[in-house]
Motif scaffolding. Structure first.
Motif, PDB file in Angstrom:
ATOM      1  N   LEU A 185       0.861  -1.188   0.000  1.00 31.78           N
ATOM      2  CA  LEU A 185       0.000   0.000   0.000  1.00 31.78           C
ATOM      3  C   LEU A 185       0.899   1.240   0.000  1.00 31.78           C
ATOM      4  O   LEU A 185       2.054   1.180   0.426  1.00 31.78           O
ATOM      5  CB  LEU A 185      -0.901   0.019   1.233  1.00 31.78           C
ATOM      6  N   ASP A 186       0.373   2.377  -0.453  1.00 32.73           N
ATOM      7  CA  ASP A 186       1.210   3.573  -0.437  1.00 32.73           C
ATOM      8  C   ASP A 186       0.556   4.692   0.361  1.00 32.73           C
ATOM      9  O   ASP A 186      -0.486   4.486   0.987  1.00 32.73           O
ATOM     10  CB  ASP A 186       1.585   4.001  -1.851  1.00 32.73           C
ATOM     11  N   TYR A 187       1.167   5.872   0.301  1.00 35.12           N
ATOM     12  CA  TYR A 187       0.687   6.973   1.157  1.00 35.12           C
ATOM     13  C   TYR A 187      -0.767   7.314   0.867  1.00 35.12           C
ATOM     14  O   TYR A 187      -1.482   7.805   1.719  1.00 35.12           O
ATOM     15  CB  TYR A 187       1.608   8.194   1.017  1.00 35.12           C
ATOM     16  N   GLU A 188      -1.249   7.021  -0.338  1.00 35.98           N
ATOM     17  CA  GLU A 188      -2.656   7.323  -0.660  1.00 35.98           C
ATOM     18  C   GLU A 188      -3.614   6.442   0.141  1.00 35.98           C
ATOM     19  O   GLU A 188      -4.748   6.800   0.382  1.00 35.98           O
ATOM     20  CB  GLU A 188      -2.922   7.091  -2.149  1.00 35.98           C
ATOM     21  N   ASN A 189      -3.150   5.255   0.480  1.00 40.59           N
ATOM     22  CA  ASN A 189      -4.018   4.336   1.231  1.00 40.59           C
ATOM     23  C   ASN A 189      -3.769   4.415   2.734  1.00 40.59           C
ATOM     24  O   ASN A 189      -4.442   3.770   3.518  1.00 40.59           O
ATOM     25  CB  ASN A 189      -3.776   2.873   0.822  1.00 40.59           C
ATOM     26  N   LYS A 190      -2.789   5.218   3.089  1.00 41.26           N
ATOM     27  CA  LYS A 190      -2.324   5.232   4.477  1.00 41.26           C
ATOM     28  C   LYS A 190      -3.460   5.538   5.467  1.00 41.26           C
ATOM     29  O   LYS A 190      -3.633   4.837   6.462  1.00 41.26           O
ATOM     30  CB  LYS A 190      -1.215   6.282   4.595  1.00 41.26           C
ATOM     31  N   ASN A 191      -4.255   6.569   5.156  1.00 41.83           N
ATOM     32  CA  ASN A 191      -5.311   6.957   6.100  1.00 41.83           C
ATOM     33  C   ASN A 191      -6.332   5.855   6.331  1.00 41.83           C
ATOM     34  O   ASN A 191      -6.934   5.787   7.402  1.00 41.83           O
ATOM     35  CB  ASN A 191      -6.042   8.204   5.584  1.00 41.83           C
ATOM     36  N   VAL A 192      -6.506   5.036   5.341  1.00 41.67           N
ATOM     37  CA  VAL A 192      -7.508   3.983   5.453  1.00 41.67           C
ATOM     38  C   VAL A 192      -7.102   2.942   6.501  1.00 41.67           C
ATOM     39  O   VAL A 192      -7.923   2.460   7.272  1.00 41.67           O
ATOM     40  CB  VAL A 192      -7.721   3.309   4.067  1.00 41.67           C
ATOM     41  N   VAL A 193      -5.838   2.627   6.536  1.00 41.59           N
ATOM     42  CA  VAL A 193      -5.419   1.551   7.447  1.00 41.59           C
ATOM     43  C   VAL A 193      -4.772   2.046   8.741  1.00 41.59           C
ATOM     44  O   VAL A 193      -4.622   1.282   9.689  1.00 41.59           O
ATOM     45  CB  VAL A 193      -4.432   0.563   6.773  1.00 41.59           C
ATOM     46  N   GLU A 194      -4.416   3.324   8.792  1.00 40.62           N
ATOM     47  CA  GLU A 194      -3.692   3.795   9.980  1.00 40.62           C
ATOM     48  C   GLU A 194      -4.622   3.950  11.178  1.00 40.62           C
ATOM     49  O   GLU A 194      -5.701   4.530  11.077  1.00 40.62           O
ATOM     50  CB  GLU A 194      -3.008   5.137   9.691  1.00 40.62           C
ATOM     51  N   PHE A 195      -4.176   3.417  12.286  1.00 40.53           N
ATOM     52  CA  PHE A 195      -4.960   3.548  13.514  1.00 40.53           C
ATOM     53  C   PHE A 195      -4.001   3.536  14.696  1.00 40.53           C
ATOM     54  O   PHE A 195      -3.191   2.611  14.819  1.00 40.53           O
ATOM     55  CB  PHE A 195      -5.968   2.385  13.622  1.00 40.53           C
TER      56      PHE A 195
END
Ligand code: GLC
Length: 453
Positions: A185-195
């Protein structure tokens, strides 16, 4: 024709560590049975635990190379058809020739591979389901990648993704540093998985899925609270419009005292005499005093903290001190294994303990015991209480998750199918055990309760 592809880390009878495999092994076949026009398929890793007998029945379909970030990995696709359902097994010895299904140092990479491989399999087999139904964190990345990366291809874009949570405590949490390197995954998907500063695959799947389910309606409500949400409650609340709970069922053919070959004597609700034979066999097997009058209170469980074992530990002596016998079958955390093993040694004839995972023996326990204990702290659904009920063994459960949905407290001959307590407290548990024992001594009413199989 409508198609569903179920994905999971384990499917019974091929490889199993618990309830997830049972549901994965029975739900797809049940859907097929009820709706033969639906094309139902399943996919799981070809774990080394899948035995030769099954392997010999498999057909080698083809192989593909799967990209796991910068790695290009071999994936063999095998298939087998059972009761109308097609099962796919994804082979890569480096990832799945292991002694454990999970708990290996590189679980992140292993299940990243599996998630990408199952998506790539669709292209390789030219099989694009209408629904991808992913289960638990091991397949969460397939939902995330489907919606974040594969959507540019029209064939993937039309797939609806379902994500089912079987246990919110296992979320798939990893260091943010491996976002690209392991999960592709890259920085574009980061917000989706970051917790909380980490990668949380369950969080990502909740956001990306079209529909999120869990395995009982009570658990669906509970996980949206701080007490049960294991940190994800706010995320679940935010998406509550697409979160739902559907209670699991059990395979009533597999668990049927009328036909079960694994038990000592077959029986039914209309003729319970065979149950007494099972009780005698069970008492013998565990070296307990063979006595039809003494109630046998049993547990078949993974020895994990959330199963309520600390409550049982607290009152173990009191359970058997009053004229009762106690049986436990299971493996798990060392602390509990040691406690119960020692407890059994101290009380020969009254407590029978088997620290093992033994399907056949579990059937004899379901059939031979009088009461079945499940005082879980959390329980998404729980299957054992339903199996016990099916064998006329009365469940004693804590009112949580699926236990709350499936077991209602005894009121009279018509109302209630077990005994329940609400606060997570050892003496509340003991209190309902005593209630059950009192009713047990009144065989007239007890047998009516048993017949609610
Ligand atoms: C998990 C849960 C259990 C549930 C099972 C199947 O093992 O802990 O409550 O019954 O999954 O959904």
């Amino acid at each position: 024709m409508k198609c569903i592809l179920f994905a999971g880390g384990e499917i019974s009878p091929f490889a199993s560590t618990g309830g997830l495999a049972d549901v994965m092994g029975s739900l797809p076949e049940a859907i097929k049975k009820v709706n033969p026009e639906i094309d139902v398929r399943c996919v799981m890793p070809l774990h080394s635990k899948v035995n030769l007998e099954w392997r010999q029945k498999m057909k080698f379909e083809r192989w593909v190379m799967v990209d796991v970030s910068w790695r290009s990995q071999y994936c063999g696709i095998f298939s087998l058809v059972k009761n109308g359902v097609t099962y796919y097994f994804l082979d890569n010895e480096m990832y799945f020739n292991r002694s454990n299904l999970y708990g290996e140092y590189d679980d992140g990479e292993r299940y990243s591979f599996f998630s990408y491989a199952l998506l790539d399999m669709m292209r390789a087999m030219d099989f694009f389901p209408d629904v991808l139904h992913a289960n638990d964190w091991q397949t969460a990345l397939s939902v995330i990648a489907l919606k974040q990366k594969y959507w540019t291809d029209e064939r993937y874009r039309r797939i609806k993704a379902f994500y089912t949570i079987h246990n919110i405590e296992y979320q798939g949490i990893f260091d943010m540093a491996i976002l690209g390197d392991v999960f592709g995954l890259d920085y574009e998907n980061k917000n989706v998985v970051e917790f909380n500063g980490c990668i949380n695959l369950t969080k990502g799947a909740i956001i990306c899925a079209d529909y999120v389910t869990t395995v009982s309606s009570q658990y669906a409500k509970e996980i949206q609270t701080e007490q049960y949400g294991a940190g994800l409650q706010e995320i679940l609340k935010m998406y509550s419009d697409k979160v739902d709970g559907i209670v699991n069922g059990i395979d009533v053919d597999l668990y049927n005292p009328k036909k079960d070959k694994d038990i000592a004597s077959k029986y039914s609700a209309s003729n319970l005499s065979g149950k007494a034979v099972n009780k005698m066999e069970l008492q013998k097997k565990f070296g307990l005093e063979v006595n039809p009058e003494v109630p046998v209170i049993a547990m078949v469980t993974r020895l994990a903290g959330h199963k309520g074992l600390d409550l049982v530990k607290t009152i173990a002596e009191e359970i058997i001190w009053y004229d009762a016998q106690f049986i436990l079958l299971g493996t798990g955390e060392k602390e509990y294994e040691e406690f119960f093993r020692f407890f059994g040694e101290r009380h020969p004839g009254k407590a029978g303990i088997s620290i093992s995972y033994d399907r056949k023996l579990s059937k004899l326990i379901y059939a031979g015991a009088d009461m079945f204990l499940m005082p879980s702290k959390t329980e998404a659904c729980g299957l054992a209480q339903m199996i016990a009920s099916r064998y006329g063994t009365v469940p004693i459960v804590r009112e949580t998750g699926g236990l709350y949905d499936t077991i209602k407290p005894y009121v009279n001959d018509k109302e209630g199918n077990g005994f329940t307590f609400s606060s997570y407290n050892a003496y509340d548990l003991l209190y309902v055990i005593r209630q059950a024992e009192d009713l047990y001594r009144d065989q007239n009413h007890w047998s009516k309760l048993m017949k609610k199989l």
